[in-house]
Design an enzyme around this catalytic site. Structure first.
Site, PDB file in Angstrom:
ATOM      1  N   ARG A 137      45.309   0.856  32.849  1.00 12.92           N
ATOM      2  CA  ARG A 137      44.648  -0.053  31.902  1.00 12.92           C
ATOM      3  C   ARG A 137      45.692  -0.945  31.216  1.00 12.92           C
ATOM      4  O   ARG A 137      46.373  -1.673  31.904  1.00 12.92           O
ATOM      5  CB  ARG A 137      43.850   0.747  30.877  1.00 12.92           C
ATOM      6  CG  ARG A 137      42.602   0.037  30.406  1.00 12.92           C
ATOM      7  CD  ARG A 137      41.858   0.885  29.406  1.00 12.92           C
ATOM      8  NE  ARG A 137      41.078   1.925  30.020  1.00 12.92           N
ATOM      9  CZ  ARG A 137      39.810   1.786  30.383  1.00 12.92           C
ATOM     10  NH1 ARG A 137      39.196   0.653  30.188  1.00 12.92           N
ATOM     11  NH2 ARG A 137      39.154   2.777  30.930  1.00 12.92           N
ATOM     12  N   GLN A 153      44.062   7.933  42.479  1.00 12.80           N
ATOM     13  CA  GLN A 153      45.052   8.404  41.510  1.00 12.80           C
ATOM     14  C   GLN A 153      44.467   9.378  40.496  1.00 12.80           C
ATOM     15  O   GLN A 153      45.174  10.121  39.836  1.00 12.80           O
ATOM     16  CB  GLN A 153      45.597   7.210  40.693  1.00 12.80           C
ATOM     17  CG  GLN A 153      46.322   6.195  41.505  1.00 12.80           C
ATOM     18  CD  GLN A 153      46.369   4.842  40.815  1.00 12.80           C
ATOM     19  OE1 GLN A 153      47.284   4.559  40.044  1.00 12.80           O
ATOM     20  NE2 GLN A 153      45.387   4.009  41.066  1.00 12.80           N
ATOM     21  N   ARG A 154      43.150   9.323  40.330  1.00 13.60           N
ATOM     22  CA  ARG A 154      42.563   9.993  39.163  1.00 13.60           C
ATOM     23  C   ARG A 154      42.049  11.396  39.455  1.00 13.60           C
ATOM     24  O   ARG A 154      42.040  12.252  38.585  1.00 13.60           O
ATOM     25  CB  ARG A 154      41.423   9.121  38.633  1.00 13.60           C
ATOM     26  CG  ARG A 154      41.250   9.251  37.161  1.00 13.60           C
ATOM     27  CD  ARG A 154      40.550   8.084  36.570  1.00 13.60           C
ATOM     28  NE  ARG A 154      39.106   8.194  36.637  1.00 13.60           N
ATOM     29  CZ  ARG A 154      38.275   7.244  36.210  1.00 13.60           C
ATOM     30  NH1 ARG A 154      38.771   6.129  35.694  1.00 13.60           N
ATOM     31  NH2 ARG A 154      36.991   7.389  36.284  1.00 13.60           N
ATOM     32  N   ARG A 196      58.534  -3.834  56.347  1.00 14.31           N
ATOM     33  CA  ARG A 196      57.552  -4.617  55.592  1.00 14.31           C
ATOM     34  C   ARG A 196      57.780  -4.539  54.082  1.00 14.31           C
ATOM     35  O   ARG A 196      58.505  -3.670  53.594  1.00 14.31           O
ATOM     36  CB  ARG A 196      56.152  -4.041  55.840  1.00 14.31           C
ATOM     37  CG  ARG A 196      55.491  -4.617  57.048  1.00 14.31           C
ATOM     38  CD  ARG A 196      54.081  -4.079  57.158  1.00 14.31           C
ATOM     39  NE  ARG A 196      53.533  -4.452  58.447  1.00 14.31           N
ATOM     40  CZ  ARG A 196      52.501  -3.865  59.018  1.00 14.31           C
ATOM     41  NH1 ARG A 196      51.899  -2.856  58.425  1.00 14.31           N
ATOM     42  NH2 ARG A 196      52.053  -4.270  60.183  1.00 14.31           N
ATOM     43  N   MET A 245      46.904   2.161  38.442  1.00 10.84           N
ATOM     44  CA  MET A 245      46.054   2.123  37.245  1.00 10.84           C
ATOM     45  C   MET A 245      46.884   2.259  35.973  1.00 10.84           C
ATOM     46  O   MET A 245      48.106   2.360  36.027  1.00 10.84           O
ATOM     47  CB  MET A 245      45.024   3.247  37.311  1.00 10.84           C
ATOM     48  CG  MET A 245      43.824   2.925  38.175  1.00 10.84           C
ATOM     49  SD  MET A 245      42.605   4.246  37.995  1.00 10.84           S
ATOM     50  CE  MET A 245      41.204   3.505  38.819  1.00 10.84           C
ATOM     51  N   GLY A 272      36.834   8.272  31.066  1.00 12.95           N
ATOM     52  CA  GLY A 272      37.156   8.490  32.486  1.00 12.95           C
ATOM     53  C   GLY A 272      37.631   9.924  32.704  1.00 12.95           C
ATOM     54  O   GLY A 272      38.330  10.477  31.863  1.00 12.95           O
ATOM     55  N   ARG A 275      51.968  -6.421  52.545  1.00 18.02           N
ATOM     56  CA  ARG A 275      50.610  -5.879  52.387  1.00 18.02           C
ATOM     57  C   ARG A 275      50.408  -5.448  50.929  1.00 18.02           C
ATOM     58  O   ARG A 275      51.366  -5.072  50.259  1.00 18.02           O
ATOM     59  CB  ARG A 275      50.402  -4.634  53.266  1.00 18.02           C
ATOM     60  CG  ARG A 275      50.598  -4.865  54.742  1.00 18.02           C
ATOM     61  CD  ARG A 275      49.414  -5.628  55.338  1.00 18.02           C
ATOM     62  NE  ARG A 275      49.447  -5.583  56.786  1.00 18.02           N
ATOM     63  CZ  ARG A 275      50.169  -6.375  57.560  1.00 18.02           C
ATOM     64  NH1 ARG A 275      50.936  -7.303  57.011  1.00 18.02           N
ATOM     65  NH2 ARG A 275      50.128  -6.264  58.876  1.00 18.02           N
ATOM     66  N   ILE A 330      44.586   9.511  32.471  1.00 16.74           N
ATOM     67  CA  ILE A 330      45.712   9.338  33.400  1.00 16.74           C
ATOM     68  C   ILE A 330      46.686   8.278  32.867  1.00 16.74           C
ATOM     69  O   ILE A 330      47.804   8.175  33.335  1.00 16.74           O
ATOM     70  CB  ILE A 330      45.247   8.943  34.818  1.00 16.74           C
ATOM     71  CG1 ILE A 330      44.603   7.550  34.831  1.00 16.74           C
ATOM     72  CG2 ILE A 330      44.315   9.987  35.393  1.00 16.74           C
ATOM     73  CD1 ILE A 330      44.466   6.981  36.238  1.00 16.74           C
ATOM     74  N   ASP A 331      46.238   7.480  31.890  1.00 16.55           N
ATOM     75  CA  ASP A 331      47.026   6.311  31.485  1.00 16.55           C
ATOM     76  C   ASP A 331      48.255   6.642  30.630  1.00 16.55           C
ATOM     77  O   ASP A 331      49.179   5.847  30.533  1.00 16.55           O
ATOM     78  CB  ASP A 331      46.141   5.324  30.711  1.00 16.55           C
ATOM     79  CG  ASP A 331      44.935   4.875  31.521  1.00 16.55           C
ATOM     80  OD1 ASP A 331      45.019   4.927  32.762  1.00 16.55           O
ATOM     81  OD2 ASP A 331      43.922   4.489  30.924  1.00 16.55           O
TER      82      ASP A 331
HETATM   83  O1  F6P Z   1      41.419   5.085  31.692  1.00 19.47           O
HETATM   84  C1  F6P Z   1      41.502   5.608  32.972  1.00 19.47           C
HETATM   85  C2  F6P Z   1      41.269   4.546  34.018  1.00 19.47           C
HETATM   86  O2  F6P Z   1      41.388   5.135  35.293  1.00 19.47           O
HETATM   87  C3  F6P Z   1      42.160   3.312  33.910  1.00 19.47           C
HETATM   88  O3  F6P Z   1      43.451   3.545  34.419  1.00 19.47           O
HETATM   89  C4  F6P Z   1      41.356   2.295  34.654  1.00 19.47           C
HETATM   90  O4  F6P Z   1      41.624   1.005  34.166  1.00 19.47           O
HETATM   91  C5  F6P Z   1      39.931   2.667  34.337  1.00 19.47           C
HETATM   92  O5  F6P Z   1      39.960   4.020  33.906  1.00 19.47           O
HETATM   93  C6  F6P Z   1      38.990   2.531  35.501  1.00 19.47           C
HETATM   94  O6  F6P Z   1      37.722   2.821  35.033  1.00 19.47           O
HETATM   95  P1  F6P Z   1      36.447   3.044  35.972  1.00 19.47           P
HETATM   96  O7  F6P Z   1      36.582   4.397  36.603  1.00 19.47           O
HETATM   97  O8  F6P Z   1      35.310   2.962  35.040  1.00 19.47           O
HETATM   98  O9  F6P Z   1      36.482   1.972  36.992  1.00 19.47           O
END
Ligand code: F6P
Length: 395
Positions: A224, A315-316, A215, A222, A10, A307, A179-180
């Site tokens: 993982r 986030q990425r 609320r 994210m 990723g 909500r 990012i994890d």
């Molecule tokens: O490993 C980075 C990450 O953004 C994780 O946080 C997330 O689970 C996964 O990749 C999402 O992957 P994709 O972009 O393939 O949906």
């Protein structure tokens, strides 16, 4: 030495800064800098077209003329897992830049100018299925030999593919772009600080509505199998309750516990409620805990107008924060040093950061430690998982 740089897994903010830094460090040290487009997929596909494009090399490179050439036998003896040796003649390829049909490309100083501020990865990434097959890896090895590449800088997620390549005699160094922040033996992975920053901004935005309407919001982040982003976002955003994989709620009836805490916060006058759920969160029996379920509990039991916001890929991406420019710049330079210092006895290294120092640790050890954390979670030994992440952890 011909050093090729690729990004895999990723994307994460800061990957371009790695490429820029490694390219420039390689050139400064008298090496040829190459990039591989589309991660390991590009290695598998190789170059099917030749194109000559002049490459700018800064005059300063001339002051490092005698850098040792890579030993040809490293590439000639390239070996993957099963011990098979590959031999090939040399290809007659010239330099080029991101052309269709060319995945392994020589680059110069100017090609990466200003890259540290760009999000994602400009050279592309892929989770290559092909590279995981024996045929794919043979094709990758063949293509590297053809281009004369004798060292690889890999910036990627769990760098497990680098682990595959590290079984070969190829000189390889890994940097963790994810990012994890889920890699052991490093305090921070490239892209994690920017992602955390994005989450904080999102929480600030959501807080306006949460306070205005009194609320509750359940925010899924994210990460993982890792709770780092969720944990630090909860601290930075003042969350009422947090759910992460490494430390599921101790109480089997965690829903009661959550409701009690939030009820108490409301009782003392809090107008808004924020629950952060890591995407990999689960209970003590490893049953996934989903944001929608949390929302239903808050609505049904506490009567809160609730909500769910799943932050997803917001986030990425985007521009890297300062830390995601500085860290990859320092690590990219260290990666080139590691390759130049490598000899048949040295292991493949992962470049990390520990206690504010850029470090080099054996790649295979870091991968094994990371896998041990996941295994501990799967065995429901959560205290062990936490100790593996932080040796000073006390229950
Ligand atoms: O490993 C980075 C990450 O953004 C994780 O946080 C997330 O689970 C996964 O990749 C999402 O992957 P994709 O972009 O393939 O949906």
């Amino acid at each position: 030495m011909k050093i090729a740089i690729l990004t895999s897994g990723g994307d994460s903010a800061g990957m371009n800064a790695v490429v820029r830094s490694a390219v420039k460090a390689a050139i400064l040290k008298g090496c040829e800098a190459w990039i591989v487009r589309e991660g390991y997929e590009g290695l598998v596909r190789g170059n099917t077209e030749a194109e000559a494009v002049s490459t700018y090399v800064p005059p300063v490179a001339a002051s490092y003329p005698d850098f040792p050439e890579a030993a040809n036998d490293i590439i000639n003896n390239l070996r993957f897992g099963d011990g098979e040796k590959l031999r090939d003649g040399t290809g007659d390829y010239t330099s080029g830049i991101t052309l269709k049909g060319r995945y392994i490309i020589r680059v110069g100083w100017d090609d990466v100018r200003g890259w540290f501020g760009e999000g994602g990865t400009l050279i592309g990434t892929a989770r290559s299925k092909e590279f995981r097959t024996r045929e794919g890896r043979l094709a990758a090895a063949h293509n590297m030999i053809k281009e004369g590449i004798d060292a690889l800088v890999v910036c990627g997620g769990k760098i497990t593919d680098a682990q595959v390549a590290a079984h070969s005699h190829l000189k390889i160094v890994g940097l963790v772009g994810s990012i994890d922040n889920d890699m052991s033996m490093t305090d921070l992975t490239i892209g994690a600080p920017t992602a955390l920053h994005r989450i904080c901004e999102a929480i600030d935005n959501i807080n306006s509505t949460a306070s205005s309407h009194s609320r509750a919001f359940v925010i899924e982040v994210m990460g993982r199998h890792c709770g780092w982003l969720a944990l630090l976002a909860a601290v930075a955003g003042g969350a009422d309750f947090l759910l992460i994989p490494e430390q599921p709620p101790k109480n089997k009836s965690w829903e009661d516990e959550m409701c009690a805490v939030i009820h108490q916060h409301r009782e003392v006058g809090k107008r808004k409620t924020l629950v952060i759920v890591a995407e990999g969160a689960h209970d003590l029996d490893l049953n996934p805990i989903k944001a929608e379920h949390v929302k239903d509990i808050l609505s049904d039991r506490l009567g809160l107008d609730t909500r769910v916001t799943t932050l997803g890929h917001t986030q990425r991406g985007g521009r890297p924060c300062a830390m995601d420019r500085i860290l990859p710049t320092l690590q990219g330079m260290k990666a080139v040093d590691a390759l130049l210092e490598a000899n048949p006895e040295t292991p493949s290294y992962m470049i990390g950061i520990q206690e504010n120092k850029i470090t080099m640790v054996p790649l295979m050890e870091a991968v094994a430690m990371t896998k041990a954390v996941t295994a501990a979670i799967e065995e429901k030994d959560f205290a062990k998982a936490m100790r593996l992440r932080d040796p000073e952890f006390r229950e």
